[in-house]
Design an enzyme around this catalytic site. Structure first.
Site, PDB file in Angstrom:
ATOM      1  N   CYS A 131       5.787  -2.332   3.453  1.00  8.90           N
ATOM      2  CA  CYS A 131       6.906  -2.183   2.520  1.00  8.90           C
ATOM      3  C   CYS A 131       7.181  -3.503   1.804  1.00  8.90           C
ATOM      4  CB  CYS A 131       8.148  -1.726   3.266  1.00  8.90           C
ATOM      5  SG  CYS A 131       9.579  -1.490   2.188  1.00  8.90           S
ATOM      6  N   ASN A 145      -4.389   5.636   2.655  1.00 10.72           N
ATOM      7  CA  ASN A 145      -3.166   6.064   1.976  1.00 10.72           C
ATOM      8  C   ASN A 145      -3.153   5.434   0.591  1.00 10.72           C
ATOM      9  OD1 ASN A 145       0.147   4.866   1.937  1.00 10.72           O
ATOM     10  ND2 ASN A 145      -0.354   7.005   1.649  1.00 10.72           N
TER      11      ASN A 145
END
Length: 298
Positions: A62, A173
């Protein structure tokens, strides 16, 4: 399923039922933790295991400013030894799998040595899987939203990591828009993670069994979905939640179908009113041409 990232301090000190509570229908579900203190992460992992989570995942991807100020998230790519220490502490604290989600690098890092160093550290510490968002994170100059799209995808870098570590679980991902794309990735890695594609076009999930596991492709049973979601919403409300917590994630379910606009209107207005119950969901579903929805999901 993965939760949103929850900071270890919040779990240790905060309202645990509100932060960690989930429905049995959501299994298997992973608790995604944020933090950089091995002791606190171990404690948060223990709490998550006691809540019934099937996996603990450490977020090393993140890029938000808030995350950087707390010295966790993507900035941890710069300190792979610390990440390994965190994984080792969590592994010692729980019996369920401990996994890591990361980027291929941050800022000016060279993704070749950066990703290798991170992977070597977490696997030596006992990580059960590494999920790699195949983009760099730019901690300076890009917003979190821009970090999801602007840095170029480098799937080959993740493939090379898997080739280098054939006996470890490496998942991929980032930017995967369809099950067909995910299936192509499975030729090179062990798993594919869908984020926004699953959220914005959830009907694609109806084909997972047939696409990946050899199941029979059948028309989706929307009538069963109505009953399931109404029951799910009722359980959420009984635990002190509101209908809007559930319906805000369902707004895009019938995009492009007859009645979808009316469906969205009902969810956006009636479902957000105080005291709204599961019957609102049934009213919204009734506005959609479910026959055509079933045909298009087949």
């Amino acid at each position: 399923l993965y939760t949103e990232m929850v900071v270890a301090d919040a779990i240790i000190q905060g309202a645990r039922e509100r932060l960690l509570g989930f429905d049995d229908a959501e299994h298997p579900v992973a608790l995604q933790l944020g933090g950089s203190d091995p002791r606190k992460l171990a404690e948060a992992a223990r709490i998550g295991e006691a809540f019934g989570y099937d996996e603990i995942n450490l977020n090393v991807g993140c890029p938000s400013d808030r995350v950087q100020s707390g010295t966790f998230g993507a900035c941890l790519m710069k300190t792979p030894v610390l990440v390994a220490d965190c994984v080792a502490a969590m592994k010692a604290a729980v019996k369920i799998p401990v996994t890591v989600k990361c980027r291929i690098g941050v800022d000016e890092q060279d993704p070749e040595p950066a990703l290798d160093a991170l992977a070597d550290g977490v696997f030596s510490a006992g990580a059960d899987a590494l999920w790699v968002h195949a983009r760099k994170a730019w901690l300076e100059g890009l917003s979190p939203r821009e970090n999801r799209d602007i840095p170029p995808l480098d799937y080959d870098r993740v493939y090379r990591l898997k080739a280098r570590k054939p006996n470890e679980f490496i998942g991929i991902n980032g930017g995967i828009q369809s099950l067909e794309e995910a299936l192509r990735h499975i030729d090179h890695v062990d798993g594919a993670m869908l984020g926004r594609a699953a959220y914005h076009t959830p009907c694609i999930l109806a084909d997972i069994d047939a696409t990946f596991y050899g199941g029979k492709s059948e028309p989706f049973d929307f009538a069963s979905l109505i009953d399931s979601m109404a029951a799910y919403a009722a359980r959420h409300i009984e635990r002190g939640g509101r209908l809007g917590h559930v319906t805000r994630h369902m707004v895009g379910l019938f995009h492009g179908l007859p009645g979808a606009r009316r469906y969205r209107q009902i969810l956006s207005t009636d479902a957000t009113r105080p005291g709204a119950g599961p019957d609102v969901l049934k009213t919204a579903f009734a506005a959609v041409d479910l026959v055509r929805a079933s045909a298009e999901a087949a």
